[in-house]
Design a protein around this motif. Structure first.
Motif, PDB file in Angstrom:
ATOM      1  N   PHE A 119       3.809  -5.905 -14.179  1.00 31.80           N
ATOM      2  CA  PHE A 119       3.513  -5.380 -15.511  1.00 31.80           C
ATOM      3  C   PHE A 119       4.438  -4.215 -15.874  1.00 31.80           C
ATOM      4  CE2 PHE A 119      -1.037  -7.037 -15.348  1.00 31.80           C
ATOM      5  CZ  PHE A 119      -0.865  -7.888 -16.418  1.00 31.80           C
ATOM      6  N   ARG A 120       4.808  -3.422 -14.842  1.00 34.16           N
ATOM      7  CA  ARG A 120       5.498  -2.142 -15.079  1.00 34.16           C
ATOM      8  C   ARG A 120       6.822  -2.086 -14.316  1.00 34.16           C
ATOM      9  NH1 ARG A 120       2.525   1.577 -12.187  1.00 34.16           N
ATOM     10  NH2 ARG A 120       1.558  -0.109 -10.999  1.00 34.16           N
ATOM     11  N   GLU A 121       7.695  -1.239 -14.802  1.00 30.96           N
ATOM     12  CA  GLU A 121       8.965  -1.026 -14.117  1.00 30.96           C
ATOM     13  C   GLU A 121       8.743  -0.414 -12.743  1.00 30.96           C
ATOM     14  OE1 GLU A 121      11.610   1.227 -16.492  1.00 30.96           O
ATOM     15  OE2 GLU A 121      11.690  -0.232 -18.138  1.00 30.96           O
ATOM     16  N   ALA A 122       7.693   0.401 -12.637  1.00 32.48           N
ATOM     17  CA  ALA A 122       7.427   1.091 -11.377  1.00 32.48           C
ATOM     18  C   ALA A 122       6.752   0.197 -10.339  1.00 32.48           C
ATOM     19  CB  ALA A 122       6.550   2.317 -11.637  1.00 32.48           C
ATOM     20  N   SER A 123       6.405  -1.045 -10.722  1.00 33.19           N
ATOM     21  CA  SER A 123       5.655  -1.915  -9.807  1.00 33.19           C
ATOM     22  C   SER A 123       6.420  -2.200  -8.519  1.00 33.19           C
ATOM     23  CB  SER A 123       5.313  -3.231 -10.503  1.00 33.19           C
ATOM     24  OG  SER A 123       4.433  -3.012 -11.576  1.00 33.19           O
ATOM     25  N   GLU A 124       7.739  -2.410  -8.645  1.00 31.12           N
ATOM     26  CA  GLU A 124       8.550  -2.702  -7.458  1.00 31.12           C
ATOM     27  C   GLU A 124       8.596  -1.495  -6.526  1.00 31.12           C
ATOM     28  OE1 GLU A 124      10.645  -4.639  -4.679  1.00 31.12           O
ATOM     29  OE2 GLU A 124       9.783  -5.535  -6.480  1.00 31.12           O
ATOM     30  N   THR A 125       8.704  -0.301  -7.107  1.00 35.64           N
ATOM     31  CA  THR A 125       8.698   0.928  -6.305  1.00 35.64           C
ATOM     32  C   THR A 125       7.366   1.095  -5.590  1.00 35.64           C
ATOM     33  OG1 THR A 125      10.184   1.964  -7.908  1.00 35.64           O
ATOM     34  CG2 THR A 125       9.030   3.434  -6.385  1.00 35.64           C
ATOM     35  N   GLU A 126       6.289   0.797  -6.305  1.00 35.12           N
ATOM     36  CA  GLU A 126       4.952   0.897  -5.725  1.00 35.12           C
ATOM     37  C   GLU A 126       4.782  -0.104  -4.582  1.00 35.12           C
ATOM     38  OE1 GLU A 126       0.521   1.515  -7.595  1.00 35.12           O
ATOM     39  OE2 GLU A 126       1.754  -0.087  -8.440  1.00 35.12           O
ATOM     40  N   TYR A 127       5.320  -1.289  -4.771  1.00 37.90           N
ATOM     41  CA  TYR A 127       5.269  -2.329  -3.724  1.00 37.90           C
ATOM     42  C   TYR A 127       5.921  -1.816  -2.448  1.00 37.90           C
ATOM     43  CZ  TYR A 127       6.022  -6.983  -1.618  1.00 37.90           C
ATOM     44  OH  TYR A 127       6.041  -8.069  -0.778  1.00 37.90           O
ATOM     45  N   ARG A 128       7.137  -1.234  -2.581  1.00 38.90           N
ATOM     46  CA  ARG A 128       7.852  -0.717  -1.404  1.00 38.90           C
ATOM     47  C   ARG A 128       7.106   0.460  -0.783  1.00 38.90           C
ATOM     48  NH1 ARG A 128      12.387  -1.518  -4.863  1.00 38.90           N
ATOM     49  NH2 ARG A 128      12.431   0.722  -5.274  1.00 38.90           N
ATOM     50  N   PHE A 129       6.495   1.290  -1.646  1.00 36.48           N
ATOM     51  CA  PHE A 129       5.757   2.467  -1.181  1.00 36.48           C
ATOM     52  C   PHE A 129       4.580   2.058  -0.278  1.00 36.48           C
ATOM     53  CE2 PHE A 129       2.077   5.302  -2.097  1.00 36.48           C
ATOM     54  CZ  PHE A 129       2.560   6.467  -1.504  1.00 36.48           C
ATOM     55  N   VAL A 130       3.798   1.078  -0.733  1.00 33.96           N
ATOM     56  CA  VAL A 130       2.655   0.617   0.059  1.00 33.96           C
ATOM     57  C   VAL A 130       3.132  -0.018   1.364  1.00 33.96           C
ATOM     58  CG1 VAL A 130       0.696  -0.978   0.118  1.00 33.96           C
ATOM     59  CG2 VAL A 130       1.192   0.284  -1.977  1.00 33.96           C
ATOM     60  N   LYS A 131       4.214  -0.783   1.289  1.00 36.81           N
ATOM     61  CA  LYS A 131       4.748  -1.426   2.491  1.00 36.81           C
ATOM     62  C   LYS A 131       5.205  -0.397   3.517  1.00 36.81           C
ATOM     63  CE  LYS A 131       7.947  -5.081   3.904  1.00 36.81           C
ATOM     64  NZ  LYS A 131       8.957  -6.067   3.431  1.00 36.81           N
ATOM     65  N   GLU A 132       5.834   0.693   3.044  1.00 33.26           N
ATOM     66  CA  GLU A 132       6.300   1.753   3.948  1.00 33.26           C
ATOM     67  C   GLU A 132       5.129   2.465   4.614  1.00 33.26           C
ATOM     68  OE1 GLU A 132       8.742   4.266   1.584  1.00 33.26           O
ATOM     69  OE2 GLU A 132      10.355   2.774   1.350  1.00 33.26           O
ATOM     70  N   ILE A 133       4.086   2.735   3.855  1.00 33.09           N
ATOM     71  CA  ILE A 133       2.912   3.399   4.422  1.00 33.09           C
ATOM     72  C   ILE A 133       2.289   2.534   5.508  1.00 33.09           C
ATOM     73  CG2 ILE A 133       0.514   4.067   3.911  1.00 33.09           C
ATOM     74  CD1 ILE A 133       1.495   5.241   1.306  1.00 33.09           C
ATOM     75  N   CYS A 134       2.202   1.230   5.246  1.00 30.39           N
ATOM     76  CA  CYS A 134       1.659   0.321   6.260  1.00 30.39           C
ATOM     77  C   CYS A 134       2.511   0.360   7.532  1.00 30.39           C
ATOM     78  CB  CYS A 134       1.601  -1.100   5.710  1.00 30.39           C
ATOM     79  SG  CYS A 134       0.342  -1.336   4.434  1.00 30.39           S
ATOM     80  N   GLY A 135       3.834   0.438   7.362  1.00 30.98           N
ATOM     81  CA  GLY A 135       4.708   0.539   8.524  1.00 30.98           C
ATOM     82  C   GLY A 135       4.453   1.805   9.315  1.00 30.98           C
ATOM     83  N   GLU A 136       4.242   2.929   8.584  1.00 27.67           N
ATOM     84  CA  GLU A 136       3.966   4.201   9.253  1.00 27.67           C
ATOM     85  C   GLU A 136       2.640   4.177  10.000  1.00 27.67           C
ATOM     86  OE1 GLU A 136       4.088   7.075   6.168  1.00 27.67           O
ATOM     87  OE2 GLU A 136       6.239   6.806   5.749  1.00 27.67           O
ATOM     88  N   LEU A 137       1.650   3.494   9.442  1.00 23.52           N
ATOM     89  CA  LEU A 137       0.309   3.447  10.056  1.00 23.52           C
ATOM     90  C   LEU A 137       0.188   2.336  11.093  1.00 23.52           C
ATOM     91  CD1 LEU A 137      -1.937   3.950   6.876  1.00 23.52           C
ATOM     92  CD2 LEU A 137      -1.307   5.675   8.584  1.00 23.52           C
ATOM     93  N   GLY A 138       1.164   1.446  11.143  1.00 23.54           N
ATOM     94  CA  GLY A 138       1.086   0.323  12.068  1.00 23.54           C
ATOM     95  C   GLY A 138       0.093  -0.736  11.625  1.00 23.54           C
TER      96      GLY A 138
END
Length: 483
Positions: free
Chosen positions: A59-78
């Motif tokens: 829906f938004r331009e920021a959606s792709e950034t948000e997608y990467r952000f959540v993926k990175e957090i999951c990587g940090e938390l394992g």
């Protein structure tokens, strides 16, 4: 305080068990990210496997950034990350449906796929007390809420397990405060501020006013939902007990129950029993039902009239007929016909019934009493005769009763409503007596000179389908709710 409230809520409603696989729906906003952090802390002690499911709705331009952000957090938390990029705007253009509804349906479809992939036990979502209050207000305002569906449930069946909502015990502000105190970062969806969504108007205009009136308002919404939930659980159990006692008589595409099994119930229980009946029928026939249908059936059940017909959907009818409630999955057939009755021969009616005519030149034995209304003697001088289906306003002249409406005759003889429009009416084109001479099986007109010869002996023969309808499905197969 925040942690204790959520943990108590989880225990109270038995939302999680040890050694479960839990999918967490994470958007990137403060609510869902806080749920991820919260469950990740508890995961080790409970031996949980956590999977994050994230959807980029595009829906938004920021959606792709948000997608990467959540993926990175999951990587940090394992934590395992399962992401999907779905072109929701394209789907909205294709279907022309409500944007939020389309997004929700596609999101839940993805959640289902992730649940099935990991054979997960739970799908954890981050709905909170503000969401609960908004949902209750929206449903009540629209008039679309039944007590069973007035708010957001703590848990419900979904995919391979259940949807659970651990944060329904805390407010949005409590989540934000806890998140900021612990230095967690998050994305904020700017669409949450747009007032053209109904939920956002409730969120930004109505709820703040309610909170100004009473700071404990959200807690009161939660208490209200809890009471409604408990009352509904009690009534649902009662409804199931009544439902199990009801017998359905199945005859082809029709299902029949005793009207008293429903009409004698108090309204709240009646509504739930009717819902269970429709759900039962859904398992037999593919159709959908709503609260509007339940209300329409209740009106039919409580109406004074002993018989009536109600069309709920195309080819789905509910018929009230003299102590029975009939659910029929095809349009009741009405045949239009108008045929000449010969002096000698057979007239076949469209529904399978037929009238046999036999010329009699000499007096024969009297007609047996038990066959009196199914057989009539009519002098040949009254011919030509015709047989047709009922017309509005039809009346027949009866001895000592004057002219009676055929409609009233059907009511008195308890002819099922679905048979009436096609029931045969025998008339003469001569005007010496009266137009209607005979309603086969029900009434013979006054003044027919049966002793005059020659005369024609007319006999009405019922088809098997008409006999079954008249005998209230006595030969049908009985199915109980215990199935």
């Amino acid at each position: 305080m925040f942690v204790k409230k959520v943990q108590n809520f989880i225990r109270q409603h038995h939302l999680f068990n040890p050694k479960e696989t839990i999918v967490i729906g994470v958007s990137g906003g403060v609510d869902s990210l806080m749920l991820l952090y919260f469950l990740q802390v508890l995961a080790k002690d409970n031996d949980w496997q956590l999977i994050v499911a994230h959807v980029n709705h595009m829906f938004r331009e920021a959606s792709e950034t948000e997608y990467r952000f959540v993926k990175e957090i999951c990587g940090e938390l394992g934590v395992t990350f399962e992401g999907a990029q779905i072109d929701v705007p394209a789907e909205i253009t294709l279907t022309n449906e409500n944007p939020q509804l389309v997004a929700r349906n596609l999101r839940y479809k993805f959640y289902t796929e992730v649940m099935q992939k990991f054979q997960a036990d739970k799908l954890a979502l981050a709905h909170h007390l503000d969401d609960q209050a908004e949902t209750i207000l929206m449903h009540l305002t629209r008039g679309a809420a039944s007590p069973e569906k007035i708010g957001i449930p703590f848990s419900r069946g979904f995919a391979t397990g259940q949807v659970v909502r651990p944060f329904l015990s805390v407010t949005k502000q409590e989540i934000i405060t806890y998140c900021e105190e612990h230095g967690y970062s998050y994305f904020e969806d700017e669409s949450n501020a747009k007032s053209y969504y109904t939920r956002n108007r409730v969120r930004h205009k109505i709820l703040p006013l309610i909170k100004e009136e009473n700071q404990q308002a959200l807690s009161h919404f939660a208490e209200f939902y809890q009471m409604v939930h408990e009352d509904n659980a009690f009534l649902a159990q009662l409804a199931k007990e009544h439902f199990k006692k009801i017998a359905i008589e199945a005859a082809g595409n029709r299902y029949v129950i005793n009207l008293d099994d429903v009409s004698n119930l108090v309204e709240p229980l009646q509504r739930r029993v009717l819902t269970l009946i429709l759900e039962y029928l859904c398992s037999k026939r593919a159709f959908t039902h709503s609260n509007v249908h339940i209300k329409m059936i209740q009106t039919l059940v409580t109406a004074i009239e002993p018989s009536a017909i109600l069309q709920l959907q195309k080819n789905f009818y509910v018929i009230k007929s003299f102590g029975e409630l009939i659910f029929r999955f095809e349009q009741p057939t009405t045949w239009q016909y108008d045929s000449t009755i010969p002096i000698e021969g057979i007239v076949q009616l469209p529904n399978g019934d037929y009238i046999e005519a036999r010329l009699v030149k000499e007096i024969e034995e009297p007609i047996p009493t038990e066959s009196r209304l199914n057989t009539v003697c009519i002098p040949t001088k009254l011919f030509p005769l015709r047989v047709r289906n009922k017309h509005n306003g039809d009346r027949i002249l009866l001895t000592n009763l004057g002219r009676k409406k055929v409609k009233k005759l059907f009511l008195e003889k308890q002819i099922p409503i679905e048979l009436r429009e096609s029931w045969p009416i025998v008339t003469t084109q001569r005007k010496e007596l009266t137009e209607i001479l005979w309603v086969p099986g029900l009434a013979i007109a006054a003044g027919i000179p049966e002793s005059e010869q020659p005369y024609v002996w007319l006999t009405f023969h019922l088809s098997n389908s008409t006999i079954q309808n008249k005998s209230k499905f006595s030969s049908s197969t009985k199915l109980t709710m215990l199935e």
